[in-house]
Write a protein that holds these residues in place. Structure first.
Motif, PDB file in Angstrom:
ATOM      1  N   GLY A   1       0.813  -1.208   0.000  1.00  0.00           N
ATOM      2  CA  GLY A   1       0.000   0.000   0.000  1.00  0.00           C
ATOM      3  C   GLY A   1       0.847   1.260   0.000  1.00  0.00           C
ATOM      4  O   GLY A   1       1.957   1.288   0.558  1.00  0.00           O
ATOM      5  N   ALA A   2       0.340   2.292  -0.594  1.00  0.00           N
ATOM      6  CA  ALA A   2       1.028   3.579  -0.678  1.00  0.00           C
ATOM      7  C   ALA A   2       0.367   4.583   0.263  1.00  0.00           C
ATOM      8  O   ALA A   2      -0.755   4.372   0.731  1.00  0.00           O
ATOM      9  CB  ALA A   2       0.978   4.093  -2.116  1.00  0.00           C
ATOM     10  N   PRO A   3       1.034   5.676   0.551  1.00  0.00           N
ATOM     11  CA  PRO A   3       0.395   6.752   1.329  1.00  0.00           C
ATOM     12  C   PRO A   3      -0.824   7.299   0.582  1.00  0.00           C
ATOM     13  O   PRO A   3      -0.806   7.430  -0.646  1.00  0.00           O
ATOM     14  CB  PRO A   3       1.496   7.813   1.431  1.00  0.00           C
ATOM     15  N   THR A   4      -1.887   7.603   1.322  1.00  0.00           N
ATOM     16  CA  THR A   4      -3.073   8.211   0.729  1.00  0.00           C
ATOM     17  C   THR A   4      -3.575   9.331   1.634  1.00  0.00           C
ATOM     18  O   THR A   4      -3.223   9.407   2.812  1.00  0.00           O
ATOM     19  CB  THR A   4      -4.214   7.188   0.551  1.00  0.00           C
ATOM     20  N   ARG A   5      -4.418  10.156   1.099  1.00  0.00           N
ATOM     21  CA  ARG A   5      -5.000  11.240   1.893  1.00  0.00           C
ATOM     22  C   ARG A   5      -5.901  10.708   2.991  1.00  0.00           C
ATOM     23  O   ARG A   5      -5.947  11.249   4.095  1.00  0.00           O
ATOM     24  CB  ARG A   5      -5.804  12.174   0.976  1.00  0.00           C
ATOM     25  N   VAL A   6      -6.631   9.646   2.700  1.00  0.00           N
ATOM     26  CA  VAL A   6      -7.600   9.141   3.675  1.00  0.00           C
ATOM     27  C   VAL A   6      -6.907   8.430   4.829  1.00  0.00           C
ATOM     28  O   VAL A   6      -7.458   8.351   5.934  1.00  0.00           O
ATOM     29  CB  VAL A   6      -8.626   8.220   2.977  1.00  0.00           C
ATOM     30  N   HIS A   7      -5.692   7.932   4.620  1.00  0.00           N
ATOM     31  CA  HIS A   7      -4.968   7.273   5.705  1.00  0.00           C
ATOM     32  C   HIS A   7      -4.271   8.277   6.621  1.00  0.00           C
ATOM     33  O   HIS A   7      -3.838   7.906   7.721  1.00  0.00           O
ATOM     34  CB  HIS A   7      -3.942   6.287   5.149  1.00  0.00           C
ATOM     35  N   MET A   8      -4.150   9.521   6.206  1.00  0.00           N
ATOM     36  CA  MET A   8      -3.526  10.543   7.047  1.00  0.00           C
ATOM     37  C   MET A   8      -4.364  10.733   8.303  1.00  0.00           C
ATOM     38  O   MET A   8      -5.602  10.758   8.244  1.00  0.00           O
ATOM     39  CB  MET A   8      -3.423  11.851   6.258  1.00  0.00           C
ATOM     40  N   ASN A   9      -3.731  10.855   9.469  1.00  0.00           N
ATOM     41  CA  ASN A   9      -4.472  10.791  10.736  1.00  0.00           C
ATOM     42  C   ASN A   9      -5.480  11.910  10.934  1.00  0.00           C
ATOM     43  O   ASN A   9      -6.359  11.796  11.776  1.00  0.00           O
ATOM     44  CB  ASN A   9      -3.485  10.735  11.908  1.00  0.00           C
ATOM     45  N   CYS A  10      -5.369  12.998  10.188  1.00  0.00           N
ATOM     46  CA  CYS A  10      -6.320  14.115  10.321  1.00  0.00           C
ATOM     47  C   CYS A  10      -7.471  14.040   9.327  1.00  0.00           C
ATOM     48  O   CYS A  10      -8.265  14.988   9.228  1.00  0.00           O
ATOM     49  CB  CYS A  10      -5.589  15.448  10.129  1.00  0.00           C
TER      50      CYS A  10
END
Length: 331
Positions: free
Chosen positions: A134-143
Motif C-alpha cells: 500500500g502507498a500513502p493516501t490522503r484518507v490514511h492521514m491521521n487528520c
C-alpha cells in the motif's frame, strides 16, 4: 492570498521546568522540560508547573474544539463519526471506512480531501500497509476525519469546498470564534498545522478550560462532542493507544493528544489537566499525565481502573532484554 496569514516572527514559548527524568541503571542520563496545569473542580487553577499562561500550539488537541464549531454550524454525524471528526486516528480499517462514510454522506469522495498523503499513524497498521504494497493516501492521514467533517460542514452550509482551509473561509472563521470563546482567550498565534489546516494557539490553562466546558456540559453541542469521545474512544484514537485506555479507565473522562507532546484531559466533575513537553518528546507525555492524575488521586478513586491509569505512565528502559531503568515524572 488569505486575509489572515500565519504570524510572522517568533513568539516566546512557556518557561518550561523539568517534568520527567530518563533514569538508566540509577543514573539520570536525560531530562524532559515541560509545563503542566491542573484545574480544580470549580475551574480555578489548582497547581501548575512551568508556564500555564503562555501561548502554545496544542496541535491536534484542538480537534474536539474545531468539531464543536462544526456541530454548532450544522454538522450532524452519528456519534462514532463525530468522534472520528475529533480524532488523530491510527489508520485502522474502521477509521478509513468512517472517513469515507463522512465524505459519502456529503456527496464527496477522497479527492476532496486536502490532507497530505500519508501512511497510518499506528506502527502496526503502517507496517501492515507497507507489507501489502500500500502507498500513502490522503484518507490514511491521521487528520482525515477532521478534514472530512470540515468538508461536510461546508456542504451543509453551501460554503465553497475548494478553499475550506483558507483562514478567511466562513468555516475557519466560525472555528476561530468558537475556539476563542471556549478557551476564554484571544488567539495570540496563527499558524498552519501539519495537515495544512489553520492552527490556533492558546495557553495550557485555556486548553484545559475549553475541555472542561465539554466535559461538564449536560446538553447541547458540547455534550454531543464529549459523549462521542466517551462512547467511541477507539474512533477518537485507535485500539492500541493510551488515550483509549484512559477514557475506558476513568468514567466520564475525555482526552486528546497532539503532536509535539501535548495532551489535555477533563472529567465531568470539572477537573482538567493539560501539558506540553517542551522538546516534543512524546515518550514523556503519558508518563507526566499519569503522574498528574496520580497527584490528584484519580487513580485511587472508586470506579476508576487505577492499574490501567498507572500503566499508561510506565516507560521502561531496556539493557538488552532486561529492564534497567525508566522514564519517571518529576512533579
Amino acid at each position: 492570498m488569505s486575509s489572515r496569514e500565519p504570524s510572522a516572527g517568533p513568539v516566546a514559548g512557556p518557561s518550561a521546568e523539568v517534568v520527567a527524568e530518563v533514569v538508566r541503571s540509577g543514573f539520570v542520563e536525560g531530562r524532559h522540560h515541560g509545563s503542566v496545569v491542573a484545574l480544580a473542580a470549580d475551574g480555578q487553577v489548582d497547581w501548575a508547573r512551568g508556564d500555564a499562561v503562555g501561548p502554545v500550539l496544542p496541535r491536534s488537541c484542538n480537534k474536539p474544539l474545531q468539531a464543536l464549531a462544526m456541530v454548532r454550524a450544522g454538522l450532524d454525524l452519528p456519534s462514532e463519526l463525530l468522534a472520528l471528526a475529533c480524532a488523530s486516528h491510527s489508520g485502522e480499517e474502521f477509521h478509513v471506512d468512517g472517513v469515507r462514510r463522512i465524505l459519502a454522506g456529503a456527496g464527496l469522495d477522497e479527492e476532496a480531501l486536502q490532507t497530505p498523503a500519508d501512511l497510518p499513524l499506528d506502527p502496526v497498521e503502517k507496517e501492515a500497509r507497507l507489507r501489502a504494497g500500500g502507498a500513502p493516501t490522503r484518507v490514511h492521514m491521521n487528520c482525515s476525519g477532521k478534514h472530512a467533517a470540515m468538508l461536510a460542514t461546508c456542504v451543509v452550509n453551501g460554503w465553497d469546498t475548494d478553499s475550506y482551509l483558507d483562514p478567511a473561509h466562513p468555516l475557519q472563521q466560525s472555528i476561530r470564534e468558537t475556539f476563542a470563546e471556549v478557551t476564554g482567550e484571544p488567539v495570540a498565534v496563527d499558524a498552519v498545522d501539519g495537515c495544512g489546516a489553520p492552527l490556533l494557539s492558546t495557553s495550557l490553562t485555556g486548553l484545559a478550560r475549553a475541555f472542561r466546558a465539554l466535559a461538564v456540559a449536560t446538553d447541547g453541542p458540547e455534550r454531543r462532542i464529549a459523549d462521542a469521545i466517551r462512547r467511541h474512544p477507539a474512533y477518537v484514537s485507535g485500539t492500541r493507544r493510551d488515550e483509549r485506555v484512559l477514557i475506558g479507565a476513568i468514567p466520564g473522562a475525555i482526552t486528546k493528544f497532539g503532536a509535539e507532546a501535548c495532551q489535555v484531559l477533563a472529567l465531568p466533575d470539572g477537573r482538567a489537566f493539560a501539558l506540553k513537553i517542551e522538546d516534543g518528546g512524546d515518550r514523556a507525555r503519558p508518563v507526566v499525565l499519569a503522574a498528574a492524575l496520580a497527584r490528584a488521586g484519580i487513580d485511587r478513586e472508586p470506579g476508576v481502573d487505577g492499574a490501567a491509569v498507572r500503566a499508561t505512565g510506565e516507560s521502561v528502559l531496556l539493557g538488552g532484554p532486561r529492564p534497567v531503568g525508566e522514564i519517571r515524572a518529576v512533579l
